[in-house]
Design an enzyme around this catalytic site. Structure first.
Site, PDB file in Angstrom:
ATOM      1  N   GLY A  63       0.902  -1.151   0.015  1.00 26.74           N
ATOM      2  CA  GLY A  63       0.038  -0.033  -0.114  1.00 26.74           C
ATOM      3  C   GLY A  63       0.816   1.317  -0.068  1.00 26.74           C
ATOM      4  N   SER A  71      -0.297   5.604  -1.097  1.00 25.63           N
ATOM      5  CA  SER A  71      -1.348   6.244  -0.446  1.00 25.63           C
ATOM      6  C   SER A  71      -1.036   6.379   0.938  1.00 25.63           C
ATOM      7  CB  SER A  71      -2.748   5.524  -0.621  1.00 25.63           C
ATOM      8  OG  SER A  71      -3.661   6.467  -0.358  1.00 25.63           O
ATOM      9  N   LEU A 105      -3.696  -7.428  -3.658  1.00 20.90           N
ATOM     10  CA  LEU A 105      -3.754  -8.351  -2.468  1.00 20.90           C
ATOM     11  C   LEU A 105      -4.906  -9.232  -2.736  1.00 20.90           C
ATOM     12  CD1 LEU A 105      -2.663  -6.157   0.378  1.00 20.90           C
ATOM     13  CD2 LEU A 105      -1.516  -8.317  -0.323  1.00 20.90           C
ATOM     14  N   ASN A 118       0.890  -2.709   5.275  1.00 25.04           N
ATOM     15  CA  ASN A 118       0.461  -1.555   5.504  1.00 25.04           C
ATOM     16  C   ASN A 118      -1.181  -1.519   4.624  1.00 25.04           C
ATOM     17  OD1 ASN A 118       0.356   1.493   6.029  1.00 25.04           O
ATOM     18  ND2 ASN A 118       0.036   1.063   3.743  1.00 25.04           N
ATOM     19  N   SER A 126      -5.909  -2.267  13.744  1.00 23.29           N
ATOM     20  CA  SER A 126      -6.451  -0.746  14.057  1.00 23.29           C
ATOM     21  C   SER A 126      -7.217  -1.181  15.249  1.00 23.29           C
ATOM     22  CB  SER A 126      -7.625  -0.612  12.788  1.00 23.29           C
ATOM     23  OG  SER A 126      -8.616   0.190  13.334  1.00 23.29           O
ATOM     24  N   TYR A 175     -23.810  -9.229   6.646  1.00 15.48           N
ATOM     25  CA  TYR A 175     -22.709  -8.483   6.320  1.00 15.48           C
ATOM     26  C   TYR A 175     -22.855  -7.169   7.162  1.00 15.48           C
ATOM     27  CZ  TYR A 175     -19.435  -5.392   4.470  1.00 15.48           C
ATOM     28  OH  TYR A 175     -18.412  -4.557   4.030  1.00 15.48           O
TER      29      TYR A 175
HETATM   30  N1  LIG Z   1      -6.421   5.949   8.508  1.00 11.19           N
HETATM   31  C1  LIG Z   1      -6.717   5.319   9.636  1.00 11.19           C
HETATM   32  O1  LIG Z   1      -7.373   6.251  10.548  1.00 11.19           O
HETATM   33  C2  LIG Z   1      -6.332   4.032  10.102  1.00 11.19           C
HETATM   34  C3  LIG Z   1      -6.803   3.590  11.391  1.00 11.19           C
HETATM   35  C4  LIG Z   1      -6.765   2.417  11.544  1.00 11.19           C
HETATM   36  C5  LIG Z   1      -5.933   1.362  10.858  1.00 11.19           C
HETATM   37  N2  LIG Z   1      -5.452   1.790   9.524  1.00 11.19           N
HETATM   38  C6  LIG Z   1      -4.861   0.967   8.743  1.00 11.19           C
HETATM   39  O2  LIG Z   1      -3.829   1.590   8.354  1.00 11.19           O
HETATM   40  C7  LIG Z   1      -3.335   1.051   7.016  1.00 11.19           C
HETATM   41  C8  LIG Z   1      -3.180   2.201   5.952  1.00 11.19           C
HETATM   42  O3  LIG Z   1      -4.317   2.815   5.807  1.00 11.19           O
HETATM   43  P1  LIG Z   1      -4.097   4.141   5.176  1.00 11.19           P
HETATM   44  O4  LIG Z   1      -5.167   5.267   6.011  1.00 11.19           O
HETATM   45  O5  LIG Z   1      -3.180   5.028   4.621  1.00 11.19           O
HETATM   46  O6  LIG Z   1      -5.280   4.210   3.837  1.00 11.19           O
HETATM   47  P2  LIG Z   1      -5.104   4.501   2.287  1.00 11.19           P
HETATM   48  O7  LIG Z   1      -4.649   5.961   2.233  1.00 11.19           O
HETATM   49  O8  LIG Z   1      -6.419   4.237   1.657  1.00 11.19           O
HETATM   50  O9  LIG Z   1      -4.085   3.371   1.926  1.00 11.19           O
HETATM   51  C9  LIG Z   1      -4.344   2.210   1.649  1.00 11.19           C
HETATM   52  C10 LIG Z   1      -3.268   1.311   0.833  1.00 11.19           C
HETATM   53  O10 LIG Z   1      -3.956   0.044   0.538  1.00 11.19           O
HETATM   54  C11 LIG Z   1      -3.973  -0.287  -0.746  1.00 11.19           C
HETATM   55  N3  LIG Z   1      -4.909  -1.392  -0.935  1.00 11.19           N
HETATM   56  C12 LIG Z   1      -6.204  -1.362  -0.880  1.00 11.19           C
HETATM   57  N4  LIG Z   1      -6.776  -2.389  -1.370  1.00 11.19           N
HETATM   58  C13 LIG Z   1      -5.789  -2.987  -1.952  1.00 11.19           C
HETATM   59  C14 LIG Z   1      -5.272  -4.109  -2.688  1.00 11.19           C
HETATM   60  N5  LIG Z   1      -6.535  -5.139  -2.898  1.00 11.19           N
HETATM   61  N6  LIG Z   1      -4.200  -4.700  -2.984  1.00 11.19           N
HETATM   62  C15 LIG Z   1      -3.125  -4.169  -2.736  1.00 11.19           C
HETATM   63  N7  LIG Z   1      -3.287  -3.009  -2.240  1.00 11.19           N
HETATM   64  C16 LIG Z   1      -4.449  -2.526  -1.650  1.00 11.19           C
HETATM   65  C17 LIG Z   1      -4.343   1.164  -1.121  1.00 11.19           C
HETATM   66  O11 LIG Z   1      -4.190   1.208  -2.762  1.00 11.19           O
HETATM   67  P3  LIG Z   1      -5.174   1.950  -3.557  1.00 11.19           P
HETATM   68  O12 LIG Z   1      -4.667   3.583  -3.415  1.00 11.19           O
HETATM   69  O13 LIG Z   1      -4.773   1.439  -5.074  1.00 11.19           O
HETATM   70  O14 LIG Z   1      -6.576   1.657  -3.165  1.00 11.19           O
HETATM   71  C18 LIG Z   1      -3.559   2.072  -0.566  1.00 11.19           C
HETATM   72  O15 LIG Z   1      -2.093   2.039  -1.299  1.00 11.19           O
HETATM   73  C19 LIG Z   1      -4.682   0.024   6.482  1.00 11.19           C
HETATM   74  O16 LIG Z   1      -4.216  -1.209   6.839  1.00 11.19           O
HETATM   75  C20 LIG Z   1      -5.668   0.516   7.547  1.00 11.19           C
HETATM   76  O17 LIG Z   1      -6.767  -0.588   7.867  1.00 11.19           O
HETATM   77  C21 LIG Z   1      -5.839   3.084   9.192  1.00 11.19           C
END
Ligand SMILES: NC(=O)c1ccc[n+]([C@@H]2O[C@H](COP(=O)([O-])OP(=O)(O)OC[C@H]3O[C@@H](n4cnc5c(N)ncnc54)[C@H](OP(=O)(O)O)[C@@H]3O)[C@@H](O)[C@H]2O)c1
Length: 308
Positions: free
Chosen positions: A39, A42, A87, A113, A161, A183
């Site tokens: 990931g 982003s 993924l 991530n 998370s 769901y």
């Molecule tokens: N932001 C929060 O408040 C928060 C809180 C708790 C936990 N988290 C965790 O932190 C991590 C990072 O999240 P973020 O906030 O940085 O979100 P984000 O900006 O949406 O980044 C998520 C990343 O995962 C990639 N991704 C999604 N689906 C995928 C797939 N099928 N195969 C490969 N890559 C995939 C996205 O790619 P695309 O851009 O191509 O979709 C993006 O690069 C996640 O695991 C999330 O659950 C975040």
């Protein structure tokens, strides 16, 4: 700096809620280290990759497509090598494993991530609910495919998370992994994030007797593309109050980076971190039997996936 941060201090690690990824790596040289981040294009993954590269690491940046990974890697400068890794598509994950192996990379850390959150309607991949497949099973295939490439003191970091607490009672719905009988966007996101925690727990057990570690982290709450599936109003509210109460992306990337490279986390394993310090997950996230069962069930699912 958010308002909330004023009320939060630092913990035993010397870091806390307000620490950024740059701050937790201040003074560290990561020259000679190789770290894979999924990931990478982003949000937290992009910031983690940027800071790791800034400190001299060679970063292997994985994104759904090679084009996305390339753009992200170019944007951070330093040594960043792009890989495609969708993924939810096992053939793509396996191809990523092969590409990393072909490159001869030895991994000092693997940061799982990437993730998706709160899909409004049930979706599936290979009969499994899509958040569980993407966030857990995709990473399961990736990590297991690269385990023998992990350095002797290598670290695996799973992005979980605090939302793992929204997982159903009993933890994992083993008798309904496809969410056929019902769901809920948050319940199933929670299940996938509990699975990330349980995976780290069981991997850590499997690492016992070695210097390798596996941990899970809650990064904080940060406005990123992750909220793209949230209903319009919720997203609007998130956007309005976010700057006042949420972490910035720089702060959000701190915990995963801390656990992946900081000397203070070198020997901690099987743990859950938040705000760059040890934290307590939901009780069943510490259930070794549940973690082992999830591992075994996931192995069976992966064994049944199409080979190509
Ligand atoms: N932001 C929060 O408040 C928060 C809180 C708790 C936990 N988290 C965790 O932190 C991590 C990072 O999240 P973020 O906030 O940085 O979100 P984000 O900006 O949406 O980044 C998520 C990343 O995962 C990639 N991704 C999604 N689906 C995928 C797939 N099928 N195969 C490969 N890559 C995939 C996205 O790619 P695309 O851009 O191509 O979709 C993006 O690069 C996640 O695991 C999330 O659950 C975040």
């Amino acid at each position: 700096m958010s308002l909330y941060q004023h009320f939060k201090g630092t913990g035993p690690s010397g870091f806390g809620y307000g620490s950024t990824a740059e701050q937790v790596t201040d003074g560290l040289s990561l020259q000679g280290k190789t770290i894979l981040v999924t990931g990478c294009n982003s949000g937290l993954g992009l910031e983690a990759m940027r800071v790791l590269a800034l400190r001299g690491a060679r970063v292997l940046g994985a994104a759904r497509t090679l084009a996305k990974a390339r753009t992200a890697c170019v944007s951070v400068g330093g040594q960043a090598v792009p890989f495609a890794c969708e993924l939810s598509e096992p053939s793509s994950v396996r191809a990523c494993v092969e590409a990393v192996r072909r490159g001869g990379h030895r991994l000092d850390a693997l940061i799982c991530n990437a993730g998706i959150m709160a899909l409004p309607k049930r979706e599936q991949a290979f009969g499994v609910e899509l958040q569980l497949f993407t966030n857990h099973i995709g990473h399961f295939i990736l990590v297991n495919g690269l385990l023998d490439r992990l350095a002797e003191d290598g670290r695996v970091v799973m992005l979980s998370s605090s939302a793992h607490t929204m997982a159903p009672k009993g933890g994992i719905l083993f008798d309904d992994l496809g969410a056929e009988r019902g769901y809920t966007p948050w319940g199933h996101y929670g299940q996938s994030k509990l699975a990330n925690l349980l995976f780290a727990k069981e991997l850590s057990r499997r690492f016992s007797g070695t210097r390798k570690t596996a941990n899970a982290v809650h990064p904080g709450v940060i406005r990123t593309n992750l909220s793209r599936h949230m209903p319009g109003l919720a997203n609007l509210a998130f956007g309005l109050v976010g700057p006042l109460v949420l972490k910035t992306v720089a702060q959000g990337a701190a915990t995963e980076v801390y656990v992946a490279v900081h000397p203070g986390a070198a020997t901690t394993t099987g743990a859950y971190f938040a705000d760059c310090n040890l934290a307590r997950p939901r009780a069943d996230a510490d259930d070794a039997a549940l973690a082992r069962r999830l591992w075994e069930v996931t192995e069976q699912i992966v064994a049944g996936l199409p080979a190509a």
